[in-house]
Design a protein around this motif. Structure first.
Motif, PDB file in Angstrom:
ATOM      1  N   THR A  98       7.588 -10.422  15.649  1.00  0.00           N
ATOM      2  CA  THR A  98       8.152 -10.818  14.355  1.00  0.00           C
ATOM      3  C   THR A  98       7.058 -11.220  13.383  1.00  0.00           C
ATOM      4  O   THR A  98       7.070 -10.837  12.208  1.00  0.00           O
ATOM      5  N   CYS A  99       6.081 -11.965  13.886  1.00  0.00           N
ATOM      6  CA  CYS A  99       4.963 -12.399  13.045  1.00  0.00           C
ATOM      7  C   CYS A  99       4.150 -11.207  12.559  1.00  0.00           C
ATOM      8  O   CYS A  99       3.798 -11.123  11.370  1.00  0.00           O
ATOM      9  N   LEU A 100       3.852 -10.258  13.442  1.00  0.00           N
ATOM     10  CA  LEU A 100       3.063  -9.087  13.054  1.00  0.00           C
ATOM     11  C   LEU A 100       3.791  -8.250  12.008  1.00  0.00           C
ATOM     12  O   LEU A 100       3.189  -7.760  11.043  1.00  0.00           O
ATOM     13  N   LEU A 101       5.104  -8.078  12.183  1.00  0.00           N
ATOM     14  CA  LEU A 101       5.882  -7.322  11.202  1.00  0.00           C
ATOM     15  C   LEU A 101       5.921  -8.045   9.854  1.00  0.00           C
ATOM     16  O   LEU A 101       5.834  -7.417   8.798  1.00  0.00           O
ATOM     17  N   GLY A 102       6.043  -9.377   9.900  1.00  0.00           N
ATOM     18  CA  GLY A 102       6.011 -10.148   8.658  1.00  0.00           C
ATOM     19  C   GLY A 102       4.680 -10.040   7.952  1.00  0.00           C
ATOM     20  O   GLY A 102       4.611  -9.901   6.726  1.00  0.00           O
ATOM     21  N   LEU A 103       3.577 -10.064   8.718  1.00  0.00           N
ATOM     22  CA  LEU A 103       2.251  -9.909   8.125  1.00  0.00           C
ATOM     23  C   LEU A 103       2.073  -8.510   7.545  1.00  0.00           C
ATOM     24  O   LEU A 103       1.435  -8.337   6.497  1.00  0.00           O
ATOM     25  N   GLY A 104       2.633  -7.496   8.230  1.00  0.00           N
ATOM     26  CA  GLY A 104       2.578  -6.146   7.690  1.00  0.00           C
ATOM     27  C   GLY A 104       3.312  -6.041   6.361  1.00  0.00           C
ATOM     28  O   GLY A 104       2.845  -5.392   5.424  1.00  0.00           O
ATOM     29  N   PHE A 105       4.467  -6.696   6.274  1.00  0.00           N
ATOM     30  CA  PHE A 105       5.217  -6.734   5.019  1.00  0.00           C
ATOM     31  C   PHE A 105       4.380  -7.369   3.912  1.00  0.00           C
ATOM     32  O   PHE A 105       4.289  -6.834   2.796  1.00  0.00           O
ATOM     33  N   LEU A 106       3.754  -8.510   4.206  1.00  0.00           N
ATOM     34  CA  LEU A 106       2.956  -9.201   3.195  1.00  0.00           C
ATOM     35  C   LEU A 106       1.746  -8.370   2.775  1.00  0.00           C
ATOM     36  O   LEU A 106       1.362  -8.370   1.600  1.00  0.00           O
ATOM     37  N   ALA A 107       1.137  -7.660   3.729  1.00  0.00           N
ATOM     38  CA  ALA A 107      -0.021  -6.826   3.392  1.00  0.00           C
ATOM     39  C   ALA A 107       0.371  -5.719   2.415  1.00  0.00           C
ATOM     40  O   ALA A 107      -0.348  -5.445   1.431  1.00  0.00           O
ATOM     41  N   LEU A 108       1.515  -5.073   2.656  1.00  0.00           N
ATOM     42  CA  LEU A 108       1.979  -4.029   1.746  1.00  0.00           C
ATOM     43  C   LEU A 108       2.326  -4.591   0.372  1.00  0.00           C
ATOM     44  O   LEU A 108       2.055  -3.972  -0.657  1.00  0.00           O
ATOM     45  N   GLU A 109       2.938  -5.767   0.373  1.00  0.00           N
ATOM     46  CA  GLU A 109       3.300  -6.377  -0.909  1.00  0.00           C
ATOM     47  C   GLU A 109       2.053  -6.782  -1.689  1.00  0.00           C
ATOM     48  O   GLU A 109       1.981  -6.598  -2.910  1.00  0.00           O
ATOM     49  N   PHE A 110       1.049  -7.322  -0.997  1.00  0.00           N
ATOM     50  CA  PHE A 110      -0.208  -7.698  -1.661  1.00  0.00           C
ATOM     51  C   PHE A 110      -0.906  -6.461  -2.220  1.00  0.00           C
ATOM     52  O   PHE A 110      -1.448  -6.488  -3.335  1.00  0.00           O
ATOM     53  N   ARG A 111      -0.869  -5.350  -1.467  1.00  0.00           N
ATOM     54  CA  ARG A 111      -1.475  -4.112  -1.952  1.00  0.00           C
ATOM     55  C   ARG A 111      -0.752  -3.613  -3.196  1.00  0.00           C
ATOM     56  O   ARG A 111      -1.381  -3.137  -4.150  1.00  0.00           O
ATOM     57  N   GLU A 112       0.585  -3.738  -3.202  1.00  0.00           N
ATOM     58  CA  GLU A 112       1.362  -3.319  -4.364  1.00  0.00           C
ATOM     59  C   GLU A 112       0.998  -4.147  -5.585  1.00  0.00           C
ATOM     60  O   GLU A 112       0.769  -3.604  -6.680  1.00  0.00           O
ATOM     61  N   PHE A 113       0.938  -5.461  -5.428  1.00  0.00           N
ATOM     62  CA  PHE A 113       0.594  -6.335  -6.547  1.00  0.00           C
ATOM     63  C   PHE A 113      -0.814  -6.034  -7.059  1.00  0.00           C
ATOM     64  O   PHE A 113      -1.048  -5.980  -8.273  1.00  0.00           O
ATOM     65  N   SER A 114      -1.756  -5.849  -6.141  1.00  0.00           N
ATOM     66  CA  SER A 114      -3.133  -5.556  -6.550  1.00  0.00           C
ATOM     67  C   SER A 114      -3.206  -4.244  -7.314  1.00  0.00           C
ATOM     68  O   SER A 114      -3.938  -4.131  -8.316  1.00  0.00           O
ATOM     69  N   ASP A 115      -2.448  -3.245  -6.856  1.00  0.00           N
ATOM     70  CA  ASP A 115      -2.441  -1.955  -7.532  1.00  0.00           C
ATOM     71  C   ASP A 115      -1.863  -2.074  -8.941  1.00  0.00           C
ATOM     72  O   ASP A 115      -2.399  -1.496  -9.897  1.00  0.00           O
ATOM     73  N   LEU A 116      -0.784  -2.845  -9.075  1.00  0.00           N
ATOM     74  CA  LEU A 116      -0.181  -3.010 -10.400  1.00  0.00           C
ATOM     75  C   LEU A 116      -1.131  -3.721 -11.356  1.00  0.00           C
ATOM     76  O   LEU A 116      -1.287  -3.314 -12.514  1.00  0.00           O
ATOM     77  N   VAL A 117      -1.767  -4.777 -10.875  1.00  0.00           N
ATOM     78  CA  VAL A 117      -2.709  -5.503 -11.733  1.00  0.00           C
ATOM     79  C   VAL A 117      -3.879  -4.609 -12.100  1.00  0.00           C
ATOM     80  O   VAL A 117      -4.359  -4.601 -13.252  1.00  0.00           O
ATOM     81  N   GLY A 118      -4.367  -3.807 -11.137  1.00  0.00           N
ATOM     82  CA  GLY A 118      -5.470  -2.899 -11.411  1.00  0.00           C
ATOM     83  C   GLY A 118      -5.126  -1.828 -12.433  1.00  0.00           C
ATOM     84  O   GLY A 118      -6.009  -1.312 -13.139  1.00  0.00           O
ATOM     85  N   ARG A 119      -3.849  -1.490 -12.553  1.00  0.00           N
ATOM     86  CA  ARG A 119      -3.398  -0.496 -13.532  1.00  0.00           C
ATOM     87  C   ARG A 119      -3.019  -1.124 -14.868  1.00  0.00           C
ATOM     88  O   ARG A 119      -2.454  -0.464 -15.742  1.00  0.00           O
ATOM     89  N   GLY A 120      -3.319  -2.392 -15.025  1.00  0.00           N
ATOM     90  CA  GLY A 120      -3.003  -3.079 -16.271  1.00  0.00           C
ATOM     91  C   GLY A 120      -1.557  -3.485 -16.400  1.00  0.00           C
ATOM     92  O   GLY A 120      -1.074  -3.732 -17.514  1.00  0.00           O
ATOM     93  N   ALA A 121      -0.858  -3.545 -15.276  1.00  0.00           N
ATOM     94  CA  ALA A 121       0.564  -3.918 -15.282  1.00  0.00           C
ATOM     95  C   ALA A 121       0.746  -5.252 -14.574  1.00  0.00           C
ATOM     96  O   ALA A 121       1.556  -5.381 -13.646  1.00  0.00           O
ATOM     97  N   GLY A 122      -0.016  -6.254 -15.011  1.00  0.00           N
ATOM     98  CA  GLY A 122       0.095  -7.580 -14.428  1.00  0.00           C
ATOM     99  C   GLY A 122       1.275  -8.343 -14.987  1.00  0.00           C
ATOM    100  O   GLY A 122       2.014  -7.846 -15.860  1.00  0.00           O
ATOM    101  N   PRO A 123       1.485  -9.569 -14.525  1.00  0.00           N
ATOM    102  CA  PRO A 123       2.664 -10.342 -14.946  1.00  0.00           C
ATOM    103  C   PRO A 123       2.667 -10.717 -16.420  1.00  0.00           C
ATOM    104  O   PRO A 123       3.716 -11.057 -16.966  1.00  0.00           O
ATOM    105  N   THR A 124       1.498 -10.672 -17.085  1.00  0.00           N
ATOM    106  CA  THR A 124       1.448 -11.023 -18.503  1.00  0.00           C
ATOM    107  C   THR A 124       1.621  -9.817 -19.415  1.00  0.00           C
ATOM    108  O   THR A 124       1.627  -9.975 -20.646  1.00  0.00           O
ATOM    109  N   ARG A 125       1.791  -8.628 -18.853  1.00  0.00           N
ATOM    110  CA  ARG A 125       1.880  -7.413 -19.674  1.00  0.00           C
ATOM    111  C   ARG A 125       3.189  -7.340 -20.449  1.00  0.00           C
ATOM    112  O   ARG A 125       3.219  -6.900 -21.606  1.00  0.00           O
ATOM    113  N   SER A 126       4.277  -7.749 -19.837  1.00  0.00           N
ATOM    114  CA  SER A 126       5.579  -7.690 -20.507  1.00  0.00           C
ATOM    115  C   SER A 126       6.533  -8.660 -19.837  1.00  0.00           C
ATOM    116  O   SER A 126       6.268  -9.167 -18.731  1.00  0.00           O
TER     117      SER A 126
END
Length: 212
Positions: free
Chosen positions: A112-140
């Motif tokens: 359960t812990c490993l699956l939860g960490l995998g979920f968080l890793a994918l979510e962190f990658r998604e957030f990093s990708d969005l911020v890197g594309r100029g789509a951070g939380p302050t964009r809109s």
């Protein structure tokens, strides 16, 4: 004087309860369960407010990218699979705890812990990708609501993993005591509620957002 009279006289000498025995306060198990359900319901209310705000701000992109341009549904589907599988393994761990199987309980919680960490890793990658594309939380306003809602859920998952590790350590050190079993039940309820909230996020934020 009969035994019943003596018992009634010593147990309730002033007959304040009409001859009925006083049951006393609720058990700790009931109090803990009741209090934890109140916590979960308050958490659901908070997420409901975030969902409502996101629905209002869905098209407030300020000329920036929309969800259809930003979301990678394959990555989100993998996140969903990780979290739903973690709920299944959490349930298996609780079954192992019910039968007092330390080995299978620890295995179930570790997966359960490993699956939860995998979920968080994918979510962190998604957030990093969005911020890197100029789509951070302050964009809109749309992205502000997106990062707030999804990020709040991610924080809850992070807290759940810390709780999970704590429960693994407590069971290893102290066994399946009654107080620890109560905490395990609360953790399982918390983890399953996070899964339910994620299903709502996947449906409302990602699927509807991609179609908008």
């Amino acid at each position: 004087m009969t035994d019943a009279t003596l018992a009634r006289g010593h147990g309730d000498p002033y007959h304040l309860h009409g001859g009925r025995p006083h049951e006393g306060p609720a058990s700790k198990r009931i109090v803990t369960g009741y209090g934890f359900w109140i916590f979960l319901l308050s958490d659901i209310v908070i997420f409901s407010c975030f969902f409502a705000a996101h629905a209002v701000l869905l098209h407030r992109t300020a000329g920036g990218p929309s969800g259809a341009e930003l979301f990678d549904l394959r990555s989100v589907a993998a996140e969903t699979a990780f979290l739903l599988l973690s709920s299944f393994t959490c349930g298996l761990a609780m079954i192992a705890a019910d039968v007092r199987s330390l080995r299978w309980y620890q295995i179930g919680m570790a997966v359960t812990c490993l699956l939860g960490l995998g979920f968080l890793a994918l979510e962190f990658r998604e957030f990093s990708d969005l911020v890197g594309r100029g789509a951070g939380p302050t964009r809109s306003a749309f992205l502000s609501s997106f990062f707030t809602l999804v990020g709040c859920h991610g924080l809850h998952v992070s807290a759940g993993i810390l709780w999970l590790l704590t429960m693994m350590a407590q069971v290893f050190a102290k066994g399946f005591r009654a107080d620890i079993m109560r905490r395990l039940l609360c953790f399982a309820l918390f983890w399953h509620v996070l899964d339910i909230i994620w299903v709502a996020i996947f449906s409302v934020v990602y699927l509807l957002g991609s179609a908008a």
